[in-house]
Design a protein around this motif. Structure first.
Motif, PDB file in Angstrom:
ATOM      1  N   PHE A 148       0.834  -1.197   0.000  1.00 35.88           N
ATOM      2  CA  PHE A 148       0.000   0.000   0.000  1.00 35.88           C
ATOM      3  C   PHE A 148       0.872   1.251   0.000  1.00 35.88           C
ATOM      4  O   PHE A 148       1.938   1.281   0.610  1.00 35.88           O
ATOM      5  N   GLU A 149       0.392   2.290  -0.654  1.00 33.17           N
ATOM      6  CA  GLU A 149       1.057   3.586  -0.664  1.00 33.17           C
ATOM      7  C   GLU A 149       0.256   4.574   0.184  1.00 33.17           C
ATOM      8  O   GLU A 149      -0.971   4.648   0.070  1.00 33.17           O
ATOM      9  N   SER A 150       0.948   5.330   1.017  1.00 33.45           N
ATOM     10  CA  SER A 150       0.299   6.370   1.816  1.00 33.45           C
ATOM     11  C   SER A 150       0.013   7.568   0.929  1.00 33.45           C
ATOM     12  O   SER A 150       0.920   8.122   0.302  1.00 33.45           O
ATOM     13  N   MET A 151      -1.248   7.970   0.870  1.00 33.50           N
ATOM     14  CA  MET A 151      -1.655   9.093   0.030  1.00 33.50           C
ATOM     15  C   MET A 151      -1.736  10.391   0.824  1.00 33.50           C
ATOM     16  O   MET A 151      -1.338  11.446   0.351  1.00 33.50           O
ATOM     17  N   GLU A 152      -2.284  10.316   2.024  1.00 35.71           N
ATOM     18  CA  GLU A 152      -2.413  11.509   2.869  1.00 35.71           C
ATOM     19  C   GLU A 152      -2.657  11.082   4.307  1.00 35.71           C
ATOM     20  O   GLU A 152      -3.425  10.154   4.568  1.00 35.71           O
ATOM     21  N   THR A 153      -2.010  11.778   5.231  1.00 34.98           N
ATOM     22  CA  THR A 153      -2.310  11.610   6.646  1.00 34.98           C
ATOM     23  C   THR A 153      -3.064  12.842   7.120  1.00 34.98           C
ATOM     24  O   THR A 153      -2.647  13.975   6.854  1.00 34.98           O
ATOM     25  N   TYR A 154      -4.188  12.626   7.764  1.00 32.99           N
ATOM     26  CA  TYR A 154      -5.031  13.748   8.170  1.00 32.99           C
ATOM     27  C   TYR A 154      -5.557  13.539   9.586  1.00 32.99           C
ATOM     28  O   TYR A 154      -5.485  12.442  10.151  1.00 32.99           O
ATOM     29  N   ASP A 155      -6.065  14.611  10.139  1.00 33.37           N
ATOM     30  CA  ASP A 155      -6.602  14.566  11.499  1.00 33.37           C
ATOM     31  C   ASP A 155      -8.101  14.253  11.468  1.00 33.37           C
ATOM     32  O   ASP A 155      -8.862  14.882  10.725  1.00 33.37           O
TER      33      ASP A 155
END
Length: 218
Positions: free
Chosen positions: A193-200
């Protein structure tokens, strides 16, 4: 002992719910069953845990009746073939439009924060569409929830559960998608898997992750 996967049944739902409650105790669970309620004299941590298990049990049954595939990892005695215990589970959603919602199954204890749950779902949905486009995850094999008994970590259970869904995606020529807590990101990255965005998400960091078939062909 050996670990095998099999389709989940409604009878498995309480065990699956107990595992998920323990697995998400430090991330999403406190949003939906707020610990601020412990300030009252009548509600204990044990009450919140029991209520969450009740709610999760009903939600697993609801999703099964809606046709969303669920598999469990079970420990089996090699000599007798006897199943000992459930160690984890993965609930998936197939690509395509969702079927009709099954009503009258979900149980909502008094300690359950329905308004916050709806906000979390809306946050997920918004980020899905920002990452994948206006259809969100509808064209992907989507991991709704993967959970492993915290006492059973480092046995390859999470990878087995994840790979089950990825094999379905391979068979159908599809990509896969999930939203990960910080604890799950390393495993998902190892599995392609590829990380696309980390968000709150109301104080909980979450990561949108995509598995591309073209990059993971065997």
């Amino acid at each position: 002992m050996t670990i095998l996967l099999r389709p989940a049944t409604e009878a498995d739902a309480p065990s699956i719910a107990r595992i998920a409650t323990a697995a998400f105790a430090d991330s999403l669970s406190p949003l939906i069953f707020p610990r601020s309620q412990l300030a009252t004299a009548t509600i204990t941590e044990a009450d919140l845990t029991a209520d969450e298990i009740t709610w999760r049990t009903s939600m697993y049954i609801k999703r099964m009746r809606e046709g969303k595939p669920c598999v469990v990892a079970v420990e089996v005695d090699e000599a007798t073939g006897e199943e000992k215990e459930i160690l984890g589970s993965a609930h998936w959603q197939k690509p395509g439009p969702e079927g009709p919602e099954v009503l009258g199954v979900e149980v909502r204890p008094a300690t359950y924060d329905k308004e916050m749950f709806d906000k979390v779902v809306e946050r997920f949905t918004t980020k899905d569409k920002e990452t994948l486009g206006p259809r969100g995850h509808k064209d992907y094999w989507y991991a709704i929830l993967i959970s492993v008994d915290p006492k059973q970590h480092r046995r390859g259970i999470g990878r087995k559960l994840l790979n089950w869904g990825l094999e379905q995606a391979r068979t159908e020529g599809r990509d896969a998608y999930l939203t990960a807590t910080d604890a799950g990101v390393p495993l998902y990255e190892v599995c392609g898997f590829e990380s696309m965005e980390t968000y709150d998400c109301y104080g909980v960091p979450l990561t949108s992750m995509v598995w591309r078939l073209e990059k993971n062909r065997q």
